[in-house]
Design an enzyme around this catalytic site. Structure first.
Site, mmCIF file in Angstrom:
data_model
loop_
_atom_site.group_PDB
_atom_site.id
_atom_site.type_symbol
_atom_site.label_atom_id
_atom_site.label_comp_id
_atom_site.label_asym_id
_atom_site.label_seq_id
_atom_site.Cartn_x
_atom_site.Cartn_y
_atom_site.Cartn_z
ATOM 1 N N LYS A 71 34.979 41.465 26.257
ATOM 2 C CA LYS A 71 36.008 40.516 26.004
ATOM 3 C C LYS A 71 37.169 41.474 25.308
ATOM 4 C CE LYS A 71 37.691 36.579 23.118
ATOM 5 N NZ LYS A 71 37.228 35.624 22.324
ATOM 6 N N LYS B 48 36.315 38.946 30.823
ATOM 7 C CA LYS B 48 37.295 38.209 30.010
ATOM 8 C C LYS B 48 38.760 39.042 29.295
ATOM 9 C CE LYS B 48 38.181 34.569 26.642
ATOM 10 N NZ LYS B 48 37.830 33.978 25.441
HETATM 11 C C1 PBG Z 1 37.479 32.391 20.702
HETATM 12 C C2 PBG Z 1 37.934 32.299 22.132
HETATM 13 C C3 PBG Z 1 38.895 32.458 22.742
HETATM 14 C C4 PBG Z 1 38.915 32.180 23.990
HETATM 15 C C5 PBG Z 1 37.715 31.622 23.995
HETATM 16 N N1 PBG Z 1 36.974 31.606 22.940
HETATM 17 C C6 PBG Z 1 40.250 33.155 21.869
HETATM 18 C C7 PBG Z 1 40.104 34.250 21.205
HETATM 19 O O1 PBG Z 1 39.374 34.952 21.266
HETATM 20 O O2 PBG Z 1 41.384 34.430 20.368
HETATM 21 C C8 PBG Z 1 39.979 32.287 25.016
HETATM 22 C C9 PBG Z 1 40.121 31.217 25.986
HETATM 23 C C10 PBG Z 1 41.408 31.360 26.750
HETATM 24 O O3 PBG Z 1 42.428 32.003 26.434
HETATM 25 O O4 PBG Z 1 41.495 30.382 27.538
HETATM 26 N N2 PBG Z 1 36.682 33.148 20.433
#
Ligand code: PBG
Length: 336
Positions: free
Chosen positions: A205, A260
């Site tokens: 991520k 992601k």
């Molecule tokens: C939180 C989380 C995020 C997303 C999914 N879980 C945001 C972040 O890490 O700030 C993002 C999903 C999206 O942008 O569609 N842990």
């Protein structure tokens, strides 16, 4: 002298256009397919029983009451979507510095899980493990001495995962990027008899600006803590490191791994899919969805076709399934 066109080598004998000329032969040679079973639908839930609330930065996306969410889940399941991923918008009053509400077995997420489980017993329910919707500062963990404290956060996350599993979640999806959380969560789940609850780790991520609209959707966006997620999420410049992250999560017990964001990281998805023998998923995140919608609204693009083309790119890169806010609409279209 008259020139006679012959097949003497000035024209190709191999013609790749040949199978492209008819619909039946295009279908026959198609290498990748997109079906509703490849789609996971991320959904937002909120307190109260009001009408769906539009997310300003995500046209067509809503925050649903629990009752509406259960109905939406049923429709998604009937369209062939195997699983939904639930994200909560927590009321400000329920937030604090340490995200205490995340561990409450009666929090919004757990109540939503129970309602969906009740309404659609067969659907896969994915719950997000991270503290950002629950903390006043919007970070995924607790802050000690000016930084997100890894080990204390992991201990809290294991409790968050446990209440979600107890509520009936099918897949626990840690999105926090703390070190060691997959192993710790697996241990906690197993110790409490939840050895059949799956783990889909947000393994690679990235610290991405493409999450902007999501933070608006869950109300974790405009807080002071918005800076500095790059102390735990990955540097967009790195690729080998993603392989290490994924490898570790698999060793620690992840059933599935995720990359992601999605489209800006297709290279990572492809590397991961080729290298690891576990199902790899991609999250087409909020910013990607917002870009498609904004471009389509500005005109000049065929919206339906770019949605399908973008989703197919993930399948071509090798991933098993895609989390996408377009899931329901796409499944509907695939069924027509
Ligand atoms: C939180 C989380 C995020 C997303 C999914 N879980 C945001 C972040 O890490 O700030 C993002 C999903 C999206 O942008 O569609 N842990």
């Amino acid at each position: 002298m008259e020139t006679i066109i012959t097949h003497s080598g000035q024209f190709p004998s191999t013609r790749l256009r040949r199978p492209r000329l008819q619909d039946w032969s295009r279908r026959l040679v198609r290498e990748h397919l997109l079906t509703p079973a490849d789609l996971i639908w991320p959904v937002f839930v909120r307190e109260g029983d009001g009408k769906p609330e539009a997310v300003e930065t995500l046209p067509g996306v809503f925050r649903h009451s629990i009752a509406d969410l259960a109905r939406e889940a049923k429709q998604a399941y009937d369209l062939g979507i195997p699983a939904i991923a639930i994200f909560p918008r927590i009321d400000q009053a329920d937030k604090d510095e340490d995200g205490t509400t995340a561990r409450n077995p009666d929090n919004l997420v757990c109540r939503a899980v129970r309602a969906v489980r009740d309404a659609v017993p067969e659907i896969g329910i994915i719950t997000d493990v991270a503290l950002d919707p629950f903390t006043t500062h919007g970070h995924d963990g607790v802050i000690r001495d000016g930084m997100v404290a890894n080990d204390e956060t992991v201990a809290i996350l294991t409790e968050q995962a446990l209440v979600q599993a107890q509520a009936g979640a099918s897949i626990i999806a840690p999105s926090d990027m703390m070190d060691g959380r997959i192993g710790a969560i697996r241990k906690m789940l197993d110790a409490h008899g939840h050895d059949n609850v799956l783990i889909m780790s947000y393994a690679a991520k990235y610290a991405s600006a493409f999450y902007g609209p999501f933070r608006d959707a869950v109300g974790a966006g405009k807080t002071a803590g918005n800076v500095g997620k790059d102390t735990y999420q990955m540097d967009p410049a790195n690729s080998d490191e993603a392989m290490r992250e994924i490898e570790l999560d698999i060793q620690e017990g992840a059933d599935f791994v995720m990359v992601k964001p999605g489209m800006p990281y297709l290279d990572i998805i492809q590397r991961a899919s080729q290298r690891f023998n576990v199902p790899v998923f991609a999250y087409q995140v909020s910013g990607e969805y917002a870009m498609i919608e904004a471009a389509a609204a500005a005109g000049g693009l065929d919206r339906d076709r770019i949605i399908a083309e973008a989703l197919m790119s993930f399948r071509r890169a090798g991933c098993r399934g895609i989390l996408t806010y377009h899931a329901k609409e796409m499944a509907q279209r695939l069924n027509d």
